[in-house]
Design an enzyme around this catalytic site. Structure first.
Site, mmCIF file in Angstrom:
data_model
loop_
_atom_site.group_PDB
_atom_site.id
_atom_site.type_symbol
_atom_site.label_atom_id
_atom_site.label_comp_id
_atom_site.label_asym_id
_atom_site.label_seq_id
_atom_site.Cartn_x
_atom_site.Cartn_y
_atom_site.Cartn_z
ATOM 1 N N LYS A 1 -13.302 -1.064 6.077
ATOM 2 C CA LYS A 1 -13.893 -1.923 5.063
ATOM 3 C C LYS A 1 -14.857 -2.922 5.660
ATOM 4 O O LYS A 1 -15.978 -3.068 5.188
ATOM 5 C CB LYS A 1 -12.806 -2.699 4.305
ATOM 6 C CG LYS A 1 -12.062 -1.877 3.281
ATOM 7 C CD LYS A 1 -11.109 -0.897 3.895
ATOM 8 C CE LYS A 1 -10.188 -0.312 2.863
ATOM 9 N NZ LYS A 1 -9.206 0.585 3.498
ATOM 10 N N ASP B 1 -0.383 -5.630 9.267
ATOM 11 C CA ASP B 1 -1.396 -4.651 8.898
ATOM 12 C C ASP B 1 -2.632 -5.455 8.499
ATOM 13 O O ASP B 1 -2.631 -6.133 7.478
ATOM 14 C CB ASP B 1 -0.906 -3.790 7.725
ATOM 15 C CG ASP B 1 -1.919 -2.729 7.296
ATOM 16 O OD1 ASP B 1 -1.568 -1.885 6.454
ATOM 17 O OD2 ASP B 1 -3.071 -2.748 7.784
ATOM 18 N N TRP C 1 0.869 -1.182 0.000
ATOM 19 C CA TRP C 1 0.000 0.000 0.000
ATOM 20 C C TRP C 1 0.899 1.222 0.000
ATOM 21 O O TRP C 1 1.793 1.350 0.829
ATOM 22 C CB TRP C 1 -0.874 -0.047 1.253
ATOM 23 C CG TRP C 1 -1.827 1.106 1.408
ATOM 24 C CD1 TRP C 1 -2.675 1.607 0.465
ATOM 25 C CD2 TRP C 1 -2.042 1.869 2.595
ATOM 26 N NE1 TRP C 1 -3.407 2.634 0.994
ATOM 27 C CE2 TRP C 1 -3.057 2.813 2.311
ATOM 28 C CE3 TRP C 1 -1.502 1.857 3.879
ATOM 29 C CZ2 TRP C 1 -3.528 3.720 3.246
ATOM 30 C CZ3 TRP C 1 -1.982 2.762 4.813
ATOM 31 C CH2 TRP C 1 -2.982 3.690 4.489
#
Lengths: 408, 463
Positions: free
Chosen positions: B277, B241, B160
């Site tokens: 999310k 993560d 990311w």
């Protein structure tokens, strides 16, 4: 078993205001009073969710067109624009001239941190000045943002319990060019002492001459005098004088939205062409820190600021809060004078906003906590909101006792 | 009001020589040295998408879930939780610096299992963060100050984009280990192991717990087992993560396999969690940062230092999102509904079952036993899996001879299509399909109504 990577990590010193508040929470004494953390309380000693806030939250919840999508990195624009107008006044020449930009931040702290990071990393400033004393977190914020030179300017005069104006002017006169000067827009925390308009003009003179950068911390607009325009006088004056400057705004107190972390960072520039590159740099700073800000608080404040009826309702709430504080100031001073407490107590009513620098010493504060279970900071700062008609006699008695009997 | 001398001169210049005025104004300005910063690769895509007037345009850039009508989806479990919260009329007092305690407890409980020994023994430091980004930033700030090893983080290639500034802003270095194999559009297991074996001992390594962003390529369980061994041999500190727990496979336990395995193998991990999310709470910024410590005393010391770092960032975190998460995870009916929201099928619009009925205790066993009822989480994951299948099938129908199996093998919100930057540019310019230059698409942005359009467009630029 290999020893841990973190076994060298030392216990950090507790942050005083939270430690004192905890001591209050832990206390089981029936007459305990919390005069430490800066949050408004009703006359029943309860937190107050503003009626206009509850109303708007109901509306938002019922609005099925709303969702929880990401805000832009720089936040809800409708909020930021309205907030900047609230601070400068919608018809301020800087606003009508398009020379003001604003971004949503994580309340006042977040605004100060973004400001400090921008000034430090992008403009490469390394020197900042804050009042002596100031809100404890100012120093930590600028330090963490990489400022290598953080110094106090004289402010509080313990002798006369007011502003050490000459000391302040002298220190500002000696500050190097490009120093960031942290100014409290109104209702100075922790002292409650604000410069007069004449004094602000002279402060502006020095800062203009020495090319110092004004950073206004506005956490109490409306909350101080009850009047939004009154409380923004200094910020508006500096902008009108032609300063380029920043102003951070917190809506924790004046909207009672402490835990929703809603704030604004306003920048006044000379040249509108600077705004786009500046925003792009602010974007990078925010992205690497928290990506984008929370929407709930922004929606509430935006709704209120942008709706005339709700805005009026909110102004009523501010008058209620500031009014009660002013009442308590009057009442405390009266009682101390009636008790004949040594010293002068007019600073209690001369000071403004949530806090009062009583002049009590650390030892006196400790005595009050130990004997009366009334909790204040070792600096002698009290939160006026913690005082109610129910406990004001008790508080006055405690202060009187401490001043009379604890001399060190 | 009288003009100051500077303003008089400026006005004079402005009226006689406008261009000179601007130069003078800039020279007088604090900001004249401010350079234009590069646009954000991901969020910039959405800006461009918004400006496009083509009615067939598609936004496959930013990773936000969309329902089959292409609309943002507020989870039913979230709506119900918000109603509950509103009815409780709670106050708005400051949270502690470490955030909402219930939220922190339930968040780490979701990751590890509520009764994990590390939690019952009090070995974890868990604090609320401004969603995943904020949690990572708390982590990077803490590590930059207290990590005794090299001040470098090893990131998978690719990762990311925002991982890099999160560490660079705290003056840490970034390095990469091989991860994605562009030849197979899959996991480069051998390459990863090789590179990890060479990482200096006692270093910091970042791992995506599940649904790797941007590739959608996850190691298999056996791969994780081996990675755990090697990482242990090198004495590395794993920083997970986890932004998609539940969202990847539809099963929260399955998606936490790596995290739980590493703990079982004795690693003392760092973990960042996002609820953007899996609970659709994007804009409410609900996240958590955790460190698993050696003992309670160490946990207390570490927590005290973490709080010192949070205070000058933003003092204390926002409540709203964390309250929603805590309410859902603490209320069994809502928890189950949420699990279904994430995994399952979109709520039928036939209105046979309404919200109240779904939450009534006495209907609940019926609800659970019914095969029709899948929860919010399962719903989202399943829709994404369905879109993956449809896209691959449509590409084959278009006559594409390329190998597109990675579309269905990859997992989570994103798919690394394997398209080149040139092909991506063509896709955007000629077909108004917006995605990031690296060929990453957000599968959540595809709907049954436009999956064939996308397949057609992709075939056109890759044939």
């Amino acid at each position: 078993m290999a020893s841990s990577r973190f076994c060298e990590v030392q216990q950090a010193p507790p942050i005083e205001v939270f430690a004192v508040s905890k001591a209050f929470t832990d206390s089981t004494h029936e007459k305990k009073v919390n005069l430490s953390v800066g949050a408004y309380r009703t006359d029943e000693g309860k937190p107050w969710v503003l009626p206009v806030v509850r109303k708007v939250e109901q509306e938002l919840a019922a609005d099925n067109t709303l969702n929880h999508e990401y805000l832009p990195i720089l936040g809800l624009e409708a909020f930021s624009t309205a907030a900047a107008k609230m601070l400068l006044g919608a018809t301020h020449p800087a606003i009508t001239g398009g020379r003001v930009t604003a971004v949503q931040t994580l309340s006042g702290t977040g605004g100060l941190r973004v400001a400090a990071e921008f000034l430090g990393r992008v403009l490469k400033y390394n020197t900042a000045y804050h009042s002596a004393p100031t809100w404890g977190n100012h120093n930590l914020i600028f330090k963490q943002a990489g400022f290598t030179n953080i110094a106090p300017y004289r402010y509080w005069d313990g002798g006369k319990r007011g502003l050490n104006f000459d000391g302040m002017i002298e220190d500002l006169s000696n500050a190097p060019e490009n120093s960031v000067i942290i100014l409290h827009a109104c209702a100075h925390n922790p002292t409650g002492v604000d410069p007069t308009q004449e004094q602000w003009k002279k402060i502006a003179d020095v800062m203009e001459k020495r090319k110092l950068f004004p950073l206004f911390d506005s956490a109490y607009q409306g909350f101080a005098s009850g009047d939004l325009d009154n409380d923004a006088w200094a910020v508006r004056y500096f902008a009108e004088r032609g300063f380029e400057m920043m102003g951070t705004q917190s809506f924790s107190k004046n909207f009672g939205l402490y835990n929703e972390r809603i704030g604004n960072l306003m920048v006044v520039v000379k040249d509108t062409a600077c705004i786009v590159p500046m925003k792009s740099q602010l974007t990078l700073l925010v992205r690497g820190s928290y990506s984008n800000p929370p929407c709930h608080g922004a929606r509430i404040v935006s709704r209120v600021l942008n709706d005339p009826a709700l805005f009026e309702e909110w102004k009523g709430c501010i008058r209620t809060m500031s009014g009660r504080i002013i009442e308590m100031r009057k009442g405390l001073r009266e009682r101390l004078e009636k008790l004949g407490t040594p010293g002068t107590w007019d600073h209690i009513t001369a000071q403004i906003g949530m806090f009062s620098f009583t002049g009590l010493t650390a030892a006196q504060a400790k005595h009050i906590a130990d004997k009366y279970h009334i909790f204040l900071l070792s600096s002698g700062r009290i939160n006026m909101c913690g005082i109610t008609t129910g406990n004001i006699d008790h508080v006055a008695e405690a202060i009187n006792d401490a001043v009379c009997n604890i001399t060190n | 009001m009288a003009l100051t001398p500077v303003r008089t001169i400026n006005n004079l210049i402005k009226n006689t020589t406008p261009s000179l005025y601007h130069v003078a104004a800039r020279a007088n300005s604090w900001w004249s040295g401010v350079e234009m910063g590069p646009p954000d690769a991901i969020l910039g895509v959405t800006e461009a998408f918004k400006r496009d007037t083509n009615p067939k345009k598609m936004n496959l850039g930013v990773g936000a879930y969309r329902d089959d009508s292409g609309k943002p989806f507020v989870l039913p479990s979230v709506r119900k939780a918000e109603e509950l919260i509103l009815s409780q009329k709670l106050d708005k007092e400051y949270l502690p610096i470490s955030g909402n305690a219930e939220f922190c407890k339930k968040a780490i409980g979701l990751a590890l299992g509520d009764d994990h020994p590390a939690l019952t023994d009090g070995l974890n430091v868990t604090v609320q963060g401004i969603s995943g980004t904020g949690a990572l930033r708390i982590g990077s700030t803490f590590l930059s100050k207290f990590f005794p090893g090299p001040k470098t983080v090893w990131l998978p290639a690719p990762t990311w984009g925002n991982h890099v500034p999160i560490f660079k802003h705290v003056n840490m270095d970034v390095q990469q280990y091989r991860y994605y194999d562009p030849n197979t559009c899959g996991f480069n297991f051998t390459g990863a192991l090789e590179d990890i074996r060479k990482i200096p001992e006692n270093s910091l390594i970042m791992l995506h717990a599940c649904a790797h962003n941007p590739t959608g390529v996850d190691p298999k369980d056996e791969h994780w087992d081996e990675l755990s061994k090697v990482i242990k041999e090198r004495k590395l500190l794993p920083f997970f993560d986890m932004a998609y727990q539940g969202f990847a496979s539809g099963d929260v336990a399955k998606d936490a396999y790596a995290v739980r395995k590493f703990l079982a193998d004795g690693h003392k991990i760092c973990l960042s969690q996002s609820f953007s999310k899996n609970m659709g709470l994007y804009g409410e910024r609900a996240g958590a940062f955790s460190i698993i410590c050696n003992d309670k005393d160490e946990a207390a010391r570490v927590l005290s230092q973490v709080k010192i770092l949070i205070r000058p960032l933003y003092s204390n975190p926002p409540l709203h999102g964390s309250r929603i998460v805590a309410t859902i995870l603490n209320t069994p009916e809502l928890h189950s509904i949420w699990l279904n929201d994430v995994k399952g099928i979109i709520f039928p619009s036939s209105k046979q079952f309404n919200m109240a009925e779904r939450c009534e205790g006495h209907n609940f066993s019926l609800f659970l036993n019914s095969s029709i009822w899948l929860n919010d989480v399962k719903g989202m994951a399943d829709r994404i899996i369905a879109m993956r299948s449809k896209l691959k099938a449509n590409l084959e129908k278009e006559g594409s001879v390329r190998n597109w199996t990675h579309i269905t093998e990859q997992i989570g919100m994103f798919c690394f299509t394997g398209m080149t930057p040139q092909q991506v540019e063509k896709l955007t310019k000629e077909h108004s399909v917006y995605l990031t230059k690296d060929g990453r698409i957000s599968v959540a942005g595809i709907a049954s109504t436009n999956v064939d359009y996308l397949a057609h467009a992709m075939h056109q630029v890759t044939k």
